[in-house]
Design a protein around this motif. Sequence first.
Motif, mmCIF file in Angstrom:
data_model
loop_
_atom_site.group_PDB
_atom_site.id
_atom_site.type_symbol
_atom_site.label_atom_id
_atom_site.label_comp_id
_atom_site.label_asym_id
_atom_site.label_seq_id
_atom_site.Cartn_x
_atom_site.Cartn_y
_atom_site.Cartn_z
ATOM 1 N N ASP A 580 0.827 -1.210 0.000
ATOM 2 C CA ASP A 580 0.000 0.000 0.000
ATOM 3 C C ASP A 580 0.859 1.257 0.000
ATOM 4 O O ASP A 580 0.540 2.252 -0.673
ATOM 5 C CB ASP A 580 -0.924 0.000 1.218
ATOM 6 C CG ASP A 580 -2.059 -1.002 1.095
ATOM 7 O OD1 ASP A 580 -2.344 -1.425 -0.039
ATOM 8 O OD2 ASP A 580 -2.656 -1.360 2.122
ATOM 9 N N THR A 584 0.802 3.882 -3.070
ATOM 10 C CA THR A 584 0.383 5.269 -2.807
ATOM 11 C C THR A 584 1.426 6.258 -3.302
ATOM 12 O O THR A 584 1.096 7.296 -3.890
ATOM 13 C CB THR A 584 0.133 5.463 -1.304
ATOM 14 O OG1 THR A 584 -0.858 4.526 -0.861
ATOM 15 C CG2 THR A 584 -0.352 6.872 -1.022
ATOM 16 N N THR A 587 1.263 5.788 -7.375
ATOM 17 C CA THR A 587 0.007 6.038 -8.093
ATOM 18 C C THR A 587 -0.949 6.955 -7.355
ATOM 19 O O THR A 587 -1.931 7.409 -7.939
ATOM 20 C CB THR A 587 -0.724 4.714 -8.371
ATOM 21 O OG1 THR A 587 -1.193 4.167 -7.124
ATOM 22 C CG2 THR A 587 0.199 3.712 -9.036
ATOM 23 N N SER A 589 -2.762 5.872 -4.833
ATOM 24 C CA SER A 589 -3.824 5.030 -4.270
ATOM 25 C C SER A 589 -3.194 3.757 -3.716
ATOM 26 O O SER A 589 -2.054 3.418 -4.027
ATOM 27 C CB SER A 589 -4.859 4.677 -5.341
ATOM 28 O OG SER A 589 -4.257 3.949 -6.394
ATOM 29 N N LYS A 590 -3.953 3.031 -2.922
ATOM 30 C CA LYS A 590 -3.451 1.797 -2.336
ATOM 31 C C LYS A 590 -3.347 0.702 -3.382
ATOM 32 O O LYS A 590 -3.837 0.833 -4.507
ATOM 33 C CB LYS A 590 -4.377 1.346 -1.198
ATOM 34 C CG LYS A 590 -4.328 2.242 0.025
ATOM 35 C CD LYS A 590 -5.175 1.662 1.151
ATOM 36 C CE LYS A 590 -5.071 2.521 2.413
ATOM 37 N NZ LYS A 590 -5.854 1.953 3.533
ATOM 38 N N THR A 592 -3.938 -2.867 -5.314
ATOM 39 C CA THR A 592 -5.084 -3.726 -5.620
ATOM 40 C C THR A 592 -4.635 -5.181 -5.653
ATOM 41 O O THR A 592 -3.439 -5.481 -5.557
ATOM 42 C CB THR A 592 -5.691 -3.338 -6.976
ATOM 43 O OG1 THR A 592 -4.703 -3.522 -7.998
ATOM 44 C CG2 THR A 592 -6.132 -1.879 -6.974
ATOM 45 N N LYS A 617 -12.945 0.775 -7.166
ATOM 46 C CA LYS A 617 -12.772 2.090 -6.557
ATOM 47 C C LYS A 617 -11.339 2.591 -6.708
ATOM 48 O O LYS A 617 -11.091 3.747 -7.081
ATOM 49 C CB LYS A 617 -13.156 2.007 -5.075
ATOM 50 C CG LYS A 617 -12.931 3.303 -4.321
ATOM 51 C CD LYS A 617 -13.265 3.124 -2.840
ATOM 52 C CE LYS A 617 -12.932 4.396 -2.070
ATOM 53 N NZ LYS A 617 -13.211 4.225 -0.616
ATOM 54 N N ILE A 618 -10.385 1.729 -6.431
ATOM 55 C CA ILE A 618 -8.983 2.140 -6.515
ATOM 56 C C ILE A 618 -8.585 2.423 -7.954
ATOM 57 O O ILE A 618 -7.824 3.360 -8.233
ATOM 58 C CB ILE A 618 -8.089 1.036 -5.901
ATOM 59 C CG1 ILE A 618 -8.332 0.952 -4.387
ATOM 60 C CG2 ILE A 618 -6.617 1.317 -6.181
ATOM 61 C CD1 ILE A 618 -7.562 -0.161 -3.705
ATOM 62 N N GLN A 621 -9.798 5.805 -8.814
ATOM 63 C CA GLN A 621 -9.002 6.788 -8.079
ATOM 64 C C GLN A 621 -7.639 6.974 -8.735
ATOM 65 O O GLN A 621 -7.144 8.095 -8.862
ATOM 66 C CB GLN A 621 -8.850 6.326 -6.623
ATOM 67 C CG GLN A 621 -8.106 7.312 -5.736
ATOM 68 C CD GLN A 621 -7.967 6.793 -4.308
ATOM 69 O OE1 GLN A 621 -8.348 5.666 -4.014
ATOM 70 N NE2 GLN A 621 -7.423 7.609 -3.435
ATOM 71 N N ARG A 622 -7.048 5.882 -9.156
ATOM 72 C CA ARG A 622 -5.739 5.965 -9.820
ATOM 73 C C ARG A 622 -5.833 6.749 -11.114
ATOM 74 O O ARG A 622 -4.982 7.581 -11.410
ATOM 75 C CB ARG A 622 -5.212 4.554 -10.108
ATOM 76 C CG ARG A 622 -4.578 3.871 -8.932
ATOM 77 C CD ARG A 622 -3.968 2.548 -9.329
ATOM 78 N NE ARG A 622 -3.417 1.840 -8.189
ATOM 79 C CZ ARG A 622 -2.849 0.644 -8.251
ATOM 80 N NH1 ARG A 622 -2.786 0.025 -9.441
ATOM 81 N NH2 ARG A 622 -2.350 0.073 -7.176
ATOM 82 N N LYS A 625 -6.038 10.485 -10.453
ATOM 83 C CA LYS A 625 -4.788 11.075 -9.977
ATOM 84 C C LYS A 625 -3.714 11.044 -11.053
ATOM 85 O O LYS A 625 -2.893 11.957 -11.151
ATOM 86 C CB LYS A 625 -4.314 10.346 -8.720
ATOM 87 C CG LYS A 625 -5.225 10.610 -7.525
ATOM 88 C CD LYS A 625 -4.586 10.206 -6.219
ATOM 89 C CE LYS A 625 -5.455 10.636 -5.043
ATOM 90 N NZ LYS A 625 -4.834 10.358 -3.746
#
Length: 1533
Positions: A580, A584, A587, A589-590, A592, A617-618, A621-622, A625
């Motif tokens: 994670d 983070t 990218t 984000s955490k 996957t 979701k991730i 989010q990636r 960003k």
Amino acid sequence: MAMTQVIPPRNTSIVVVVLESNEVYIIVSLSMRKDTQVISIDPTMGSLRYRGKLGHECFISEEEALRHVTDGSRIKCRSVIYGCAVLGYAALGSLGLLLVAKKLEATIPSLPGGGCVYTVAQSEWIKVPLQYAQPQGKGELKNILELTDVDIDGKHYFSETRDITRPFPSKEHVDNPDREFVWNEFLSQPFKDIGLPGICVILLQGFAECRSLGLGGSLEQMVALTARRSRLHPGTRYLARGLNACFSTGNEVECEQLVWTLSRGSQITPFCSYIWRRGTIPIWWGAELKLTAAEAELYVSSHDPYGGSAKYYQRLSKRYAKQESDSVEVNNRKETRVPIVCVNLLRNEEGKSETLLVEHFSESLNYINSSVQLSDAQLRLINFDWHANVRLNGEQQTIGTFWKLLKSPTMAIGFCEGTYYKSLQDLGTISGSVLLNKDIEGGFRLRSFQKGIIRFNCADSLDRTNAASYFGCLQVFAEQCKRLGISLDKNVNFDFSMSRQKQLSNAQFIGYLPPGWEERSDAVTGKIFYIDHNTRTTTWEHPCPDRPWKRFDMSFEQFKNSTNLYPITQLAELFQLSGDIHATLYTGSKATHSQILNIFNDESGKFKQFAAAQHVKITLQRRYKNVIVDSYRQKQWEMFLGIRMARHLPSVYIHSLEVLSRPPAFFLKPLDRIFPRLMGHEDLLNYKRKNMTWVSSTSADVIELFIYLEEPCHVCQILFTISHGGDDSSFAGTVDVRTGATLDSLNIVLEGACLPRCSNGTNIILPLTGPMNPGDLAVMGGSTHLDPQGNEYLPFLYNFEESEGDLNFHTRIVSVTFYPASIEKFPITLGQIEVLGVPLPWREIFHREGMRWLFIERSDMEDSKSRDEEIRGFKVEDYLSSGEIFPVRKTGQLVKSSFPRNSLPEILLPKIEIGIQHYLDCVRRISDKGHDLNFIEAMTLEIERLQVNLSAAERDRALLSVGIIPSTVDPNRSIDMSYLIKLSKLADTLAFVGHTFFEDHIIGATGLEAVETCLDFWNLHEVGSMCMGKHCEVKVFSTSATSSESQATFFSCTACGKKACKVCCAGKGAILLSRFSSKDAKNFSGKQTQFSFTGSDGAAICRLCCPEEVYHSLYVDYVRVLASLRRQSRACKAASKALTLVVGSKTEKRQRESEKAETWLRKLLNGEESLAEFPYAGLLHLIQTAKGSESALSLLLPIGYGEWSSYWRAEPSCQTVDFPIALGSLSDVSGVILLVSSHGYSSADCPHVTIWASNNINREDRSCMGQWDVQTSVATPDIYGPETEATSIPRHVKFHFQNPVRCRIVWIQLSLPRSGFLSLDKACIHAKRIIVFGSMAVPAPLTDSLSDNSNSNTHPPAKLWRFRVPVEGERLSANDLVLEQHLPIGSPPLAGFRFDYFSAIKPRVTHSPAFKDLGMWSSSPVLLEDRFINPPILYIRVSVVQDYSPNWVVVKEYRLPEARAGTIMYFDFPAAIHAKAVAFRLAGDVAAFCDDPAEEGPNFRHVASGLSLVNRVKLFYYPDPNEVGRLASFSAV
């Protein structure tokens, strides 16, 4: 449960105190030291200040230091911030940024051998506003604030006492880390510069945490996972992929799995350590991110996609081949190639985009192996399509198959196994290799070493990589536990005794005993035997010998059913947290697909259901960003690391100036003021009085200040704080500045400079150029640039008529003369005055330490030669080749060739006549061609001129002597304006590209040897050059009959593919510039820039394919570099001259016995302090010195410095010598010690001594402290005659005062006795040292009752407003540098104009780098940037057309000070003017300014838009007081 604990009350304590006066102090109490240091931040420049003086910057406790800083009153504190560690500091123009850790977590509380690893849980950027009036662009200011948003908390860690940048255990000291993993190297440099490198911790990025295995028993079993990210290719997902020019890959991480047993009070700790890597594929590739939801399009560079891949593997092989050789004692073994196993997890199915990368990855390894580029490493590739296997076979079978693939390489590579021994005595009795480290008590005995490295990768080194590395390391973890006697088998009782621990420290673990068996050792031999209590029998053989790496042969189900899963889940938790963190950072984000890490958990099905929704979701989010935030985060990390600063912070100084006029600096002459109880003249130098106003006592015609500086330096700038009462005309109107080493040697450096009217508290800067030769100014013209016809002329390429002021690093006194602004007789007001300059590194010189000492040591290697015959200067080689780091002096002949072949020429300093003759010969040779000089010919002459080191004035005199007008050979005038602008833009871009490539080259050398190249950056050759062989297919020049093809180097042109010799190729700068497209310019720090430099080491472009403007830009850049080198050569010459003046001319004399000298000094002072040591003390007047003597300043040098037999002596004709000594600070002086020279005294030269004390240079104000006849009153027999043998204390005479006197100046007069008149030819005054002793006076605390408005009553009635004069029309011309304003009939008389200061900046980067090894963080020999040696200065020339004449008449030319953008300045005309039109022309060094590239990208206009006069100038007049009430308020200006 996580093994972490919050540690607020640590031994190390940081207190940051911000006072109401805006002063900032850093109070540091380190756990490794017993004292407390106080570091102050200069409120103007932001530089750190620390001398280490006990009671001033060094204290016994934190409480004592805090009382000193606050004067015992917390009321003066605006804020007090407590922290646990200093993480870094940077002064960035208008803001200083201090990064401190406020909260830490001990995530690895105790490593084997001691030492704790702390993770930063909470950090804070402390913003320190700086008063320096440097213009900065909006983009720069925005970037500085964005830097403070960088993500620190939870993702960075450090250890105060152990080196954790290398595999465990490291033999290196904590202060010598591996630079590849140090993320705050740039931010820690300011602390290294002040001699306190340990204040700032060594910060790593990544993850570090440990867990207890929870298996019970008498010992605790621990596992730690450490992941350190490489800083060689920093950045975000789509901007840092694949290989870069530093030979590193994006998201590159070195991981370490450490297992050990822990017991309180135990003297030994067995451990096992395993290292692996993860990162993206090491080839040149990238991805085009689409705005849609579709996957990014992958692509591989079309040009040399594998260039640098071999260097990447070479760095790995060097790092991991050293593990065994790092130990002190190594068994004899045959050198083998380092195994590097690449485990590729990419999709390899038909139609998948990642297949392209798989094919190129395999091809790259085949290419490296076949080309024999890597002789010390053995590369192997394992392709394993992780996603396809999971989809087709399921997770469990995929894991089993994966283990089978990894079994062979993992077992072959192995891991490090050893034991820590607290006692060195125990260490010597055990077999194995020994590793010692001075950071810890005891040492390590290593039984086995890891032999190579396994590297995992997927496309981004994220989710698949984390999962695969976990399952690969799981097998290693099981074997590590077995080697340490830790049972992971189910239903096996674990009782790990201390005796068993000692046995395991010297042997490998064999296996576990069945129920009913016991292990014992023979009392006589110590040999282990086994008892079977079931059958009551004994045996020497182990009943169940365990097979090594047995779990590799198990299926997933067998592994799960036979293994205690609690330790497995603990390890999985560490990997999940680590995954994670890295996801983070890369990218935003955490990670996957992390649910597979919980596969051993009984509730793994629940994780799968939750993971599907979490994955969507991730992913979204990636994508957000990556599209929106990635470039922002990329810029943050680059600024944090201190790279690409020329792009992000183009005007920020690398080496800032120092403010040397603050106390203990003082005024040599007293000044009366109108309010004796308010503000004294000495407060003009005190920052605590920044907001105060000093008022002269009378309406003086002139005010002259003599400032004695804190240290000798080269003065570069003076900063004035505008301060006045109700009327701003009370502030001084013009100023003169003189500088010099003594009062007898002051020279004018600034005359009649206009000080504008500004609001209270405004800071303005006046740059100083040093004393100039009036003859040089007469030859080259004034400040403006006009051609012979009077038209506009701007030297965009470079400053052809560069004027040169003298550089003097021995300047100690600055005289500032103020003249009133108004002819009316009223008191003058002044604000704070700050003198900014660059001192020499005297502390490093006297202590023979630091990098810059090398320069000082080499600076006089050839002093036995005549100064006129010396050839000195930098040995400058192309920064792509190995070269000298520091300036080296050499003797030899002048440069014969006009252009460099393989490197830049040496900058030579021959006799001026020889250089002029050489230059004129070149002029005649070129001008004989019967045509006007073209661009190349004009540039050729300039290169010749700079090679023989002629100044522009010397060149102009030489040309005028043969009837040539200098402007006819100016390259700026040899081409038309449009091409001049285009060429200037290209040269500016080349400078940026060159610095970027230079940075990458320096960073890429981390962990590697210097990279050699055959083609230099410019590769310019004279017209008569010859082609180097018949096999050259380009043949720009004719082939030389004598050329040897066996020695010729040939290149393949990247444009036409033809083979070209070196002479027929353009320089490396051409290939870089041709690949730097406009898109790259806009995304200077992004992916395209990296691809621009792909394979640049072997790339070349022939002269026929090189565009003409690109080739011409190489000439421009080359001349700019040579001009810069001349400036640096002048600075080094001035530094060497200052050094010689102080310590003499012989390097071999600079020897000392520091310990003996300190003992001598303690005995001499008898508990008091030495108050007059250079460089803090100095002489106020020139001292007559005999030829061959040491300098007079040698009398004040530290007692242990210099050759002891040398000494100072006066000229024989001198009967009396006065020594006016300015002390280092206000002191209570108890007396003077005169050290007797090695020659000793005789009756003829034993001196008569008179001593006075005073606080200023007025002789009538000094007080006599006593007179002594050395021969009759205080002499002892041992002072006579030559020194024959060493004594416990130097021969000396001590003069005690009757009572201590508080003073700042001590006057010492030495006179020859009258009896000496009979032998004047032999007797002379001489001495070895003068020591003034006593104690430094404690400064009285400042009172807070002062008011900065109390002086307003002394001023004349205020001119309530300046009113704007309406304008009928305006006309701009000459690139907005000329503004004409036409006034309506009946306009009031003009009193002056308002000017809003420019937004343009002075860029730091103006040419490509000249050196290979002087990087951004390395210390330059002199620390004097070009902008301070020859500062660009702007002027505004005002002309008017009056009613009675149609011609333009010049009113005045105003020199503009420097100020922050938008600063409002008012300039008054000499008298009120009636005019029909007014013209303002901006003149001076206009071409030296540019717009902020951080805001608009490095696409420069030929004239900076920030210099435009649009809406910057407004005319005003002063109305009659009777009319003020009838005028509209909106007409005020």
